[in-house]
Design a protein around this motif. Structure first.
Motif, PDB file in Angstrom:
ATOM      1  N   GLU A  79       3.928  -9.703 -33.617  1.00 46.17           N
ATOM      2  CA  GLU A  79       5.017 -10.412 -33.849  1.00 46.17           C
ATOM      3  C   GLU A  79       4.641 -11.891 -33.785  1.00 46.17           C
ATOM      4  OE1 GLU A  79       7.948  -9.032 -34.495  1.00 46.17           O
ATOM      5  OE2 GLU A  79       7.510  -7.032 -34.355  1.00 46.17           O
ATOM      6  N   GLN A  80       3.838 -12.388 -32.885  1.00 48.20           N
ATOM      7  CA  GLN A  80       3.690 -13.667 -32.896  1.00 48.20           C
ATOM      8  C   GLN A  80       2.408 -14.229 -33.478  1.00 48.20           C
ATOM      9  OE1 GLN A  80       3.114 -13.872 -28.626  1.00 48.20           O
ATOM     10  NE2 GLN A  80       5.203 -13.549 -28.141  1.00 48.20           N
ATOM     11  N   ALA A  81       1.666 -13.442 -34.228  1.00 49.03           N
ATOM     12  CA  ALA A  81       0.498 -13.659 -34.873  1.00 49.03           C
ATOM     13  C   ALA A  81       0.864 -14.592 -36.272  1.00 49.03           C
ATOM     14  CB  ALA A  81      -0.291 -12.564 -35.633  1.00 49.03           C
ATOM     15  N   ASP A  82      -0.126 -15.382 -36.637  1.00 48.89           N
ATOM     16  CA  ASP A  82       0.134 -16.425 -37.756  1.00 48.89           C
ATOM     17  C   ASP A  82      -0.544 -15.617 -38.970  1.00 48.89           C
ATOM     18  OD1 ASP A  82       0.387 -18.583 -39.222  1.00 48.89           O
ATOM     19  OD2 ASP A  82      -1.576 -19.367 -38.884  1.00 48.89           O
ATOM     20  N   ILE A  83       0.075 -14.667 -39.529  1.00 44.51           N
ATOM     21  CA  ILE A  83      -0.305 -13.952 -40.692  1.00 44.51           C
ATOM     22  C   ILE A  83       1.090 -13.853 -41.695  1.00 44.51           C
ATOM     23  CG2 ILE A  83      -2.049 -12.742 -39.756  1.00 44.51           C
ATOM     24  CD1 ILE A  83      -0.167 -10.501 -39.671  1.00 44.51           C
ATOM     25  N   GLU A  84       0.823 -13.539 -42.861  1.00 41.55           N
ATOM     26  CA  GLU A  84       1.602 -13.474 -43.704  1.00 41.55           C
ATOM     27  C   GLU A  84       2.784 -12.208 -43.484  1.00 41.55           C
ATOM     28  OE1 GLU A  84      -1.210 -13.526 -44.421  1.00 41.55           O
ATOM     29  OE2 GLU A  84      -1.856 -15.300 -45.878  1.00 41.55           O
ATOM     30  N   PRO A  85       4.028 -12.811 -43.769  1.00 38.20           N
ATOM     31  CA  PRO A  85       5.035 -11.531 -43.422  1.00 38.20           C
ATOM     32  C   PRO A  85       4.786 -10.176 -43.923  1.00 38.20           C
ATOM     33  CG  PRO A  85       6.216 -13.523 -43.858  1.00 38.20           C
ATOM     34  CD  PRO A  85       4.802 -13.750 -43.931  1.00 38.20           C
ATOM     35  N   CYS A  86       4.316 -10.486 -45.237  1.00 36.36           N
ATOM     36  CA  CYS A  86       4.062  -9.011 -45.929  1.00 36.36           C
ATOM     37  C   CYS A  86       2.970  -8.209 -45.476  1.00 36.36           C
ATOM     38  CB  CYS A  86       3.694  -9.233 -47.406  1.00 36.36           C
ATOM     39  SG  CYS A  86       2.196 -10.031 -47.805  1.00 36.36           S
ATOM     40  N   ARG A  87       2.101  -8.959 -44.827  1.00 36.67           N
ATOM     41  CA  ARG A  87       0.875  -8.261 -44.116  1.00 36.67           C
ATOM     42  C   ARG A  87       1.356  -7.472 -43.002  1.00 36.67           C
ATOM     43  NH1 ARG A  87      -2.170 -12.301 -46.762  1.00 36.67           N
ATOM     44  NH2 ARG A  87      -3.017 -11.557 -48.390  1.00 36.67           N
ATOM     45  N   ALA A  88       2.083  -8.367 -41.999  1.00 36.48           N
ATOM     46  CA  ALA A  88       2.621  -7.769 -40.979  1.00 36.48           C
ATOM     47  C   ALA A  88       3.565  -6.674 -41.000  1.00 36.48           C
ATOM     48  CB  ALA A  88       3.464  -9.042 -40.088  1.00 36.48           C
ATOM     49  N   ASP A  89       4.335  -6.880 -41.971  1.00 38.79           N
ATOM     50  CA  ASP A  89       5.309  -5.596 -42.521  1.00 38.79           C
ATOM     51  C   ASP A  89       4.448  -4.397 -42.715  1.00 38.79           C
ATOM     52  OD1 ASP A  89       7.588  -7.201 -41.796  1.00 38.79           O
ATOM     53  OD2 ASP A  89       7.868  -7.572 -43.942  1.00 38.79           O
ATOM     54  N   PHE A  90       3.496  -4.426 -43.641  1.00 34.00           N
ATOM     55  CA  PHE A  90       2.402  -3.456 -44.101  1.00 34.00           C
ATOM     56  C   PHE A  90       1.833  -2.582 -42.705  1.00 34.00           C
ATOM     57  CE2 PHE A  90      -1.752  -1.981 -45.142  1.00 34.00           C
ATOM     58  CZ  PHE A  90      -1.347  -0.833 -45.953  1.00 34.00           C
ATOM     59  N   VAL A  91       1.295  -3.525 -41.597  1.00 36.16           N
ATOM     60  CA  VAL A  91       0.532  -2.751 -40.754  1.00 36.16           C
ATOM     61  C   VAL A  91       1.778  -2.290 -39.790  1.00 36.16           C
ATOM     62  CG1 VAL A  91      -1.342  -3.923 -40.870  1.00 36.16           C
ATOM     63  CG2 VAL A  91       0.192  -4.920 -39.279  1.00 36.16           C
ATOM     64  N   LYS A  92       2.786  -2.856 -39.655  1.00 39.40           N
ATOM     65  CA  LYS A  92       3.868  -2.234 -38.748  1.00 39.40           C
ATOM     66  C   LYS A  92       4.354  -1.051 -39.189  1.00 39.40           C
ATOM     67  CE  LYS A  92       5.711  -6.744 -37.535  1.00 39.40           C
ATOM     68  NZ  LYS A  92       6.807  -7.683 -37.701  1.00 39.40           N
ATOM     69  N   GLN A  93       4.261  -0.700 -40.495  1.00 39.76           N
ATOM     70  CA  GLN A  93       4.612   0.551 -40.933  1.00 39.76           C
ATOM     71  C   GLN A  93       3.882   1.764 -40.260  1.00 39.76           C
ATOM     72  OE1 GLN A  93       4.469   1.381 -45.116  1.00 39.76           O
ATOM     73  NE2 GLN A  93       2.643   0.362 -45.309  1.00 39.76           N
ATOM     74  N   PHE A  94       2.748   1.519 -39.801  1.00 39.22           N
ATOM     75  CA  PHE A  94       1.724   2.374 -39.280  1.00 39.22           C
ATOM     76  C   PHE A  94       1.949   2.429 -37.561  1.00 39.22           C
ATOM     77  CE2 PHE A  94      -0.020   1.158 -43.329  1.00 39.22           C
ATOM     78  CZ  PHE A  94      -0.326   2.550 -43.907  1.00 39.22           C
ATOM     79  N   GLY A  95       2.972   1.650 -37.043  1.00 36.50           N
ATOM     80  CA  GLY A  95       3.076   1.655 -35.843  1.00 36.50           C
ATOM     81  C   GLY A  95       2.097   0.595 -35.173  1.00 36.50           C
ATOM     82  N   ILE A  96       1.441  -0.226 -35.899  1.00 34.15           N
ATOM     83  CA  ILE A  96       0.421  -1.203 -35.350  1.00 34.15           C
ATOM     84  C   ILE A  96       1.083  -2.350 -34.671  1.00 34.15           C
ATOM     85  CG2 ILE A  96      -1.525  -2.600 -35.781  1.00 34.15           C
ATOM     86  CD1 ILE A  96      -2.328  -0.666 -38.307  1.00 34.15           C
ATOM     87  N   LYS A  97       0.731  -2.627 -33.333  1.00 34.10           N
ATOM     88  CA  LYS A  97       1.583  -3.822 -32.793  1.00 34.10           C
ATOM     89  C   LYS A  97       0.331  -4.806 -32.526  1.00 34.10           C
ATOM     90  CE  LYS A  97       4.931  -0.776 -30.694  1.00 34.10           C
ATOM     91  NZ  LYS A  97       5.333  -0.320 -29.617  1.00 34.10           N
ATOM     92  N   ALA A  98      -1.068  -4.642 -32.488  1.00 40.24           N
ATOM     93  CA  ALA A  98      -1.982  -5.320 -32.343  1.00 40.24           C
ATOM     94  C   ALA A  98      -3.145  -5.205 -33.088  1.00 40.24           C
ATOM     95  CB  ALA A  98      -2.430  -5.414 -30.948  1.00 40.24           C
ATOM     96  N   LYS A  99      -3.910  -6.029 -33.418  1.00 39.18           N
ATOM     97  CA  LYS A  99      -4.866  -5.783 -34.490  1.00 39.18           C
ATOM     98  C   LYS A  99      -6.346  -6.278 -33.950  1.00 39.18           C
ATOM     99  CE  LYS A  99      -5.807  -6.902 -39.390  1.00 39.18           C
ATOM    100  NZ  LYS A  99      -5.208  -7.539 -40.645  1.00 39.18           N
ATOM    101  N   LEU A 100      -7.425  -5.600 -34.419  1.00 44.02           N
ATOM    102  CA  LEU A 100      -8.741  -6.246 -33.979  1.00 44.02           C
ATOM    103  C   LEU A 100      -9.584  -5.578 -35.247  1.00 44.02           C
ATOM    104  CD1 LEU A 100     -10.939  -7.164 -32.398  1.00 44.02           C
ATOM    105  CD2 LEU A 100     -11.511  -4.863 -31.462  1.00 44.02           C
ATOM    106  N   VAL A 101     -10.147  -6.482 -35.977  1.00 46.02           N
ATOM    107  CA  VAL A 101     -10.963  -6.454 -37.079  1.00 46.02           C
ATOM    108  C   VAL A 101     -12.358  -6.686 -36.843  1.00 46.02           C
ATOM    109  CG1 VAL A 101     -11.522  -6.909 -39.604  1.00 46.02           C
ATOM    110  CG2 VAL A 101      -9.085  -6.700 -38.688  1.00 46.02           C
ATOM    111  N   MET A 102     -13.122  -5.596 -36.750  1.00 49.91           N
ATOM    112  CA  MET A 102     -14.585  -5.675 -36.200  1.00 49.91           C
ATOM    113  C   MET A 102     -15.510  -5.092 -37.262  1.00 49.91           C
ATOM    114  SD  MET A 102     -16.799  -6.885 -34.098  1.00 49.91           S
ATOM    115  CE  MET A 102     -15.571  -7.327 -32.745  1.00 49.91           C
TER     116      MET A 102
END
Length: 76
Positions: free
Chosen positions: A41-64
Motif C-alpha cells: 500500500e505504501q510501496a513506490d510501484i506502479e498501480p497496475c503492478r500493485a493491483d495485480f499482486v493484490k488479487q493474489f492476497g499479497i500484502k508484502a513482496k520479496l524478490v530473491m
C-alpha cells in the motif's frame, strides 16, 4: 513438490503480460537483483503492478532470485 493452500491461486506455469512483468524486471531478476516491499500500500510501484499482486492476497513482496550456473559450460 510445490503446494499452495486451497484458498490461494496457483500461478506456477502461468504467463503474465508485459504490463505486470516487463522484460526489464525479468532481466534484473536474472542478474540477481533483489527487491523488497514491506507494505504494498505504501510501496513506490506502479498501480497496475500493485493491483495485480493484490488479487493474489499479497500484502508484502520479496524478490530473491535463485540463480544456478550452467554446469555444462564448465565441463567443456
Amino acid at each position: 513438490m510445490l503446494t499452495v493452500l486451497p484458498e490461494y491461486t496457483k500461478i506456477l506455469g502461468e504467463t503474465f503480460s508485459q504490463e505486470v512483468f516487463p522484460r526489464e524486471y525479468h532481466q534484473a531478476n536474472s542478474l540477481g537483483k533483489t527487491r523488497a516491499f514491506a507494505n504494498l500500500e505504501q510501496a513506490d510501484i506502479e498501480p497496475c503492478r500493485a493491483d495485480f499482486v493484490k488479487q493474489f492476497g499479497i500484502k508484502a513482496k520479496l524478490v530473491m532470485p535463485i540463480l544456478q550456473e550452467n554446469r555444462q559450460a564448465d565441463k567443456q
